[in-house]
Design a protein around this motif. Structure first.
Motif, PDB file in Angstrom:
ATOM      1  N   MET A   1     -17.361   0.101   9.024  1.00 52.24           N
ATOM      2  CA  MET A   1     -16.053  -0.287   9.569  1.00 52.24           C
ATOM      3  C   MET A   1     -15.785   0.483  10.847  1.00 52.24           C
ATOM      4  N   THR A   2     -15.397  -0.246  11.902  1.00 52.10           N
ATOM      5  CA  THR A   2     -15.016   0.386  13.154  1.00 52.10           C
ATOM      6  C   THR A   2     -13.555   0.804  13.076  1.00 52.10           C
ATOM      7  N   THR A   3     -13.289   2.125  13.032  1.00 48.64           N
ATOM      8  CA  THR A   3     -11.948   2.613  12.732  1.00 48.64           C
ATOM      9  C   THR A   3     -10.933   2.315  13.825  1.00 48.64           C
ATOM     10  N   ASP A   4     -11.386   2.100  15.074  1.00 54.10           N
ATOM     11  CA  ASP A   4     -10.420   1.778  16.116  1.00 54.10           C
ATOM     12  C   ASP A   4     -10.033   0.306  16.084  1.00 54.10           C
ATOM     13  N   ILE A   5     -10.697  -0.496  15.266  1.00 50.77           N
ATOM     14  CA  ILE A   5     -10.385  -1.913  15.121  1.00 50.77           C
ATOM     15  C   ILE A   5      -9.641  -2.171  13.817  1.00 50.77           C
ATOM     16  N   ALA A   6      -9.949  -1.400  12.778  1.00 45.94           N
ATOM     17  CA  ALA A   6      -9.336  -1.616  11.472  1.00 45.94           C
ATOM     18  C   ALA A   6      -8.582  -0.365  11.023  1.00 45.94           C
ATOM     19  N   LYS A   7      -7.435  -0.583  10.396  1.00 42.07           N
ATOM     20  CA  LYS A   7      -6.645   0.550   9.902  1.00 42.07           C
ATOM     21  C   LYS A   7      -6.339   0.351   8.415  1.00 42.07           C
ATOM     22  N   LYS A   8      -6.213   1.451   7.723  1.00 41.19           N
ATOM     23  CA  LYS A   8      -5.943   1.439   6.291  1.00 41.19           C
ATOM     24  C   LYS A   8      -4.462   1.192   6.035  1.00 41.19           C
ATOM     25  N   VAL A   9      -4.165   0.346   5.052  1.00 44.86           N
ATOM     26  CA  VAL A   9      -2.782   0.122   4.623  1.00 44.86           C
ATOM     27  C   VAL A   9      -2.384   1.249   3.680  1.00 44.86           C
ATOM     28  N   THR A  10      -1.271   1.894   3.967  1.00 46.32           N
ATOM     29  CA  THR A  10      -0.805   2.987   3.098  1.00 46.32           C
ATOM     30  C   THR A  10       0.492   2.629   2.377  1.00 46.32           C
ATOM     31  N   THR A  11       1.427   2.003   3.080  1.00 45.52           N
ATOM     32  CA  THR A  11       2.699   1.621   2.457  1.00 45.52           C
ATOM     33  C   THR A  11       2.856   0.107   2.458  1.00 45.52           C
ATOM     34  N   CYS A  12       3.618  -0.385   1.503  1.00 46.65           N
ATOM     35  CA  CYS A  12       3.828  -1.826   1.345  1.00 46.65           C
ATOM     36  C   CYS A  12       4.667  -2.358   2.499  1.00 46.65           C
ATOM     37  N   ARG A  13       4.190  -3.446   3.109  1.00 44.57           N
ATOM     38  CA  ARG A  13       4.905  -4.022   4.258  1.00 44.57           C
ATOM     39  C   ARG A  13       6.162  -4.767   3.843  1.00 44.57           C
ATOM     40  N   VAL A  14       6.367  -4.972   2.551  1.00 40.44           N
ATOM     41  CA  VAL A  14       7.575  -5.631   2.066  1.00 40.44           C
ATOM     42  C   VAL A  14       8.645  -4.619   1.675  1.00 40.44           C
ATOM     43  N   CYS A  15       8.269  -3.637   0.826  1.00 39.28           N
ATOM     44  CA  CYS A  15       9.300  -2.745   0.276  1.00 39.28           C
ATOM     45  C   CYS A  15       9.148  -1.293   0.687  1.00 39.28           C
ATOM     46  N   GLY A  16       8.034  -0.929   1.334  1.00 38.70           N
ATOM     47  CA  GLY A  16       7.848   0.427   1.804  1.00 38.70           C
ATOM     48  C   GLY A  16       7.282   1.392   0.785  1.00 38.70           C
ATOM     49  N   ALA A  17       6.995   0.920  -0.442  1.00 42.98           N
ATOM     50  CA  ALA A  17       6.451   1.802  -1.478  1.00 42.98           C
ATOM     51  C   ALA A  17       4.958   2.038  -1.256  1.00 42.98           C
ATOM     52  N   SER A  18       4.409   2.979  -1.992  1.00 40.68           N
ATOM     53  CA  SER A  18       2.970   3.251  -1.889  1.00 40.68           C
ATOM     54  C   SER A  18       2.353   3.423  -3.275  1.00 40.68           C
ATOM     55  N   ASN A  19       2.893   2.693  -4.234  1.00 37.97           N
ATOM     56  CA  ASN A  19       2.410   2.722  -5.621  1.00 37.97           C
ATOM     57  C   ASN A  19       1.536   1.491  -5.853  1.00 37.97           C
ATOM     58  N   TRP A  20       0.246   1.628  -5.552  1.00 38.88           N
ATOM     59  CA  TRP A  20      -0.655   0.475  -5.550  1.00 38.88           C
ATOM     60  C   TRP A  20      -1.495   0.390  -6.822  1.00 38.88           C
ATOM     61  N   GLN A  21      -1.688  -0.825  -7.297  1.00 43.97           N
ATOM     62  CA  GLN A  21      -2.690  -1.105  -8.325  1.00 43.97           C
ATOM     63  C   GLN A  21      -3.937  -1.649  -7.635  1.00 43.97           C
ATOM     64  N   ASP A  22      -5.094  -1.029  -7.849  1.00 44.43           N
ATOM     65  CA  ASP A  22      -6.345  -1.568  -7.334  1.00 44.43           C
ATOM     66  C   ASP A  22      -6.718  -2.808  -8.146  1.00 44.43           C
ATOM     67  N   VAL A  23      -6.902  -3.922  -7.464  1.00 45.70           N
ATOM     68  CA  VAL A  23      -7.188  -5.180  -8.160  1.00 45.70           C
ATOM     69  C   VAL A  23      -8.675  -5.497  -8.145  1.00 45.70           C
ATOM     70  N   ILE A  24      -9.261  -5.664  -6.949  1.00 46.10           N
ATOM     71  CA  ILE A  24     -10.691  -5.987  -6.865  1.00 46.10           C
ATOM     72  C   ILE A  24     -11.201  -5.653  -5.471  1.00 46.10           C
ATOM     73  N   SER A  25     -12.449  -5.214  -5.401  1.00 42.37           N
ATOM     74  CA  SER A  25     -13.109  -4.946  -4.122  1.00 42.37           C
ATOM     75  C   SER A  25     -14.314  -5.852  -3.999  1.00 42.37           C
ATOM     76  N   PHE A  26     -14.435  -6.497  -2.828  1.00 39.95           N
ATOM     77  CA  PHE A  26     -15.581  -7.363  -2.542  1.00 39.95           C
ATOM     78  C   PHE A  26     -16.597  -6.676  -1.633  1.00 39.95           C
ATOM     79  N   GLY A  27     -16.387  -5.399  -1.346  1.00 42.21           N
ATOM     80  CA  GLY A  27     -17.287  -4.695  -0.450  1.00 42.21           C
ATOM     81  C   GLY A  27     -16.975  -5.004   1.006  1.00 42.21           C
ATOM     82  N   ALA A  28     -17.929  -4.728   1.880  1.00 44.44           N
ATOM     83  CA  ALA A  28     -17.757  -4.995   3.315  1.00 44.44           C
ATOM     84  C   ALA A  28     -18.178  -6.428   3.617  1.00 44.44           C
ATOM     85  N   VAL A  29     -17.290  -7.188   4.278  1.00 41.69           N
ATOM     86  CA  VAL A  29     -17.513  -8.609   4.561  1.00 41.69           C
ATOM     87  C   VAL A  29     -17.206  -8.857   6.037  1.00 41.69           C
TER      88      VAL A  29
END
Length: 416
Positions: A1-29
Motif C-alpha cells: 500500500m502506498t501510504t501517500d495515496i491511501a489513509k487508514k480510517v480511524t473514526t466513523c464518518r457518520v457518528c465519530g465513534a471508533s468502536n469497530w467490529q472487524d467483519v472480513i478482510s480480502f487482503g490487498a486488491v
C-alpha cells in the motif's frame, strides 16, 4: 500500500465513534476500475470491512485518494434496458415531488444520462462530477457539468451563479465519499427551503442477505442501513423523508431527505425499515459474523465450481468486465488459467486487461468462438442478460451466476 495515496480510517464518518467490529478482510486488491493497457505490476490496497458498533455503518478500513480514483474514470453509466428503465423511474419519483421548473443538481453525474431525463421534463440542470473525461462527454451531450468534487465551497458558487436547487440528486455516489460533513454542508447551502436531497446507495441489508461481497471495492467506502443514514442526516440538520427499496446494483435504496424544519413529513416506510433492521439483528455483531462465514463459503464453492468445469474441458469466459468482477476474480483467485477472456460493451475497457488477474477484455463482436460457459460478472443484470443471450443458451451455452450461491444456468438445468 502506498501510504501517500491511501489513509487508514480511524473514526466513523457518520457518528465519530471508533468502536469497530472487524467483519472480513480480502487482503490487498487492485483498484476495481484500474484496467491495464498491458499486464504488469500494479498497486494494491487493503480491502477490509468493519462495522461501527455505535451506528452500524459498514465501512472500508482504507480510503484511497479520490484524485487517483476519479479524475479519469472508466465507469460509464450503463445504457442497458434495466438501467434506462430505472433512471426514468428515479426522474418520475423525484420530479413529482419537486414540481415543474426547479433546478436539479446531480452529484457524480457521469455522462449526464440521468440529467437528460430531467431536462426533457423542463428542469434546468447542472452536473457535478470530478472525472474530467466524463464531464466533457456530458457537456458534449448538452448537459452542463462542473468537473469538481461537491462540497460547501462548490455549493456556494453554484448557488451564487444558478440559484438554489429544488433537488440535489446523488445516484451511487454518496457511498463513495469520505468527508460526508462537507458534502452535507454543501447540500444545506444549496437546497431551497423545501428542496429535497435524494441519494441512491447500496443497502447493507441486501449486501448481507445476498452475500454480495463483490460489490465491496475501494470506491465504495460506506454501506448504509436506513437507521445509519437517519442518524447521519439528523446530525447535520436534515430529516429523512422517504425510502424506496430498489433492485438495481444487487439491492439499493433511494433515500430522500429535507431540511429538518421543512414542510415535508417523514413517511411510514422510514420507521418500518428502521424497525426491521433492528428486529433482524443488523445492530448485532452476530449478523456480520454470519455474513463473513457465508462469504468464505460462497468464494470456495465458486472457485471449486469454475476449476472443475475447466478441468472437465469446458472453456470459461467472463461476461461483463465490471468493477464487482475485479473484486470477485481477485478474491477467488480466478485468472486467465480459468477465465480465458472477458467481454464488455464499454469502449474504454475493450482491448485492455482486468486489474490484478490480467484477463483480456474483448468487445462482444470480437469473440471468435463462444465459450462453453460465461461467468456472469455483471450478475446484477442477470434477468436482462439471460433474455438477451437466448440464442447462446439455445445453442448449448450456459452462465455461472456467482451469488448468493454459485449456480450454473443452462436451458437444460440449473445446477450447483
Amino acid at each position: 500500500m502506498t501510504t501517500d495515496i491511501a489513509k487508514k480510517v480511524t473514526t466513523c464518518r457518520v457518528c465519530g465513534a471508533s468502536n469497530w467490529q472487524d467483519v472480513i478482510s480480502f487482503g490487498a486488491v487492485p483498484l476495481a476500475n484500474a484496467y491495464l493497457d498491458e499486464p504488469g505490476p500494479e498497486d494494491a490496497y487493503p480491502l477490509e470491512l468493519v462495522s461501527c458498533r455505535e451506528c452500524r455503518l459498514l465501512s472500508l478500513t482504507v480510503v484511497v485518494d479520490p484524485q487517483v480514483l476519479y479524475r479519469t474514470y472508466s465507469y460509464v453509466t450503463s445504457e442497458s434496458e434495466t438501467m434506462t428503465r430505472h433512471m426514468r423511474e428515479v426522474a418520475r419519483l423525484c420530479g413529482e415531488r419537486i414540481g415543474p421548473g426547479g433546478l436539479v443538481v446531480e452529484l457524480g453525474s457521469n455522462t449526464g444520462n440521468q440529467l437528460q431525463l430531467f431536462q426533457a421534463a423542463g428542469h434546468p440542470v447542472l452536473g457535478v462530477d470530478p472525472a474530467r473525461n466524463l464531464a466533457e462527454t456530458a457537456a458534449q451531450r448538452g448537459v452542463p457539468t462542473l468537473a469538481e468534487y461537491f462540497g460547501a465551497e462548490i455549493a456556494g458558487a453554484i448557488a451564487a451563479e444558478h440559484g438554489r436547487a429544488s433537488l440535489i440528486l446523488g445516484r451511487h455516489v454518496f457511498a463513495h465519499i469520505d468527508d460526508l460533513t462537507d458534502v452535507l454542508a454543501g447540500v444545506k447551502a444549496l437546497l431551497t427551503d423545501d428542496g429535497l436531497f435524494a441519494i441512491e446507495v447500496p443497502y447493507a441489508v441486501d449486501l448481507l442477505d445476498q452475500v454480495a461481497f463483490d460489490t465491496v471495492y475501494h470506491e465504495h467506502l460506506s454501506y448504509f442501513l436506513i437507521s445509519t443514514l437517519d442518524r447521519l442526516f439528523a446530525r447535520h440538520g436534515l430529516r429523512t423523508v422517504d425510502v424506496r427499496r430498489l433492485a438495481v446494483h444487487g439491492g439499493s435504496v433511494l433515500v430522500t431527505a429535507a431540511r429538518a424544519d421543512s414542510r415535508w413529513e417523514t413517511g411510514e416506510r422510514v420507521g418500518e425499515l428502521i424497525a426491521y433492521e433492528k428486529e433482524q439483528g443488523f445492530h448485532t455483531d452476530a449478523r456480520y459474523e454470519q455474513f463473513a462465514a457465508r462469504v468464505r463459503t460462497t468464494c470456495k464453492e465458486l472457485t471449486d465450481l469454475v476449476r472443475k468445469e475447466v478441468a472437465n474441458g469446458r472453456r470459461v469466459a467472463g461476461y461483463g468486465a465490471s468493477a464487482k468482477g475485479t473484486t470477485l476474480l481477485n478474491i477467488c483467485r480466478l485468472t486467465r488459467a480459468e477465465v480465458q477472456f472477458c467481454t464488455d460493451t464499454t469502449p474504454q475497457k475493450q482491448g485492455r486487461f482486468t486489474p490484478g488477474t490480467h484477463i483480456p477484455i474483448l468487445a462482444p463482436a470480437d469473440v471468435a468462438e463462444q465459450p462453453d460457459l460465461y461467468l456472469m460478472l455483471a450478475w446484477n443484470y442477470a434477468e436482462e442478460i439471460l433474455r438477451r443471450e437466448a440464442a447462446y443458451l439455445d445453442a448449448g451455452g450456459g452462465f455461472i451466476i456467482p451469488v448468493p450461491q454459485p449456480v450454473v444456468h443452462t436451458r437444460r438445468e440449473a445446477r450447483r
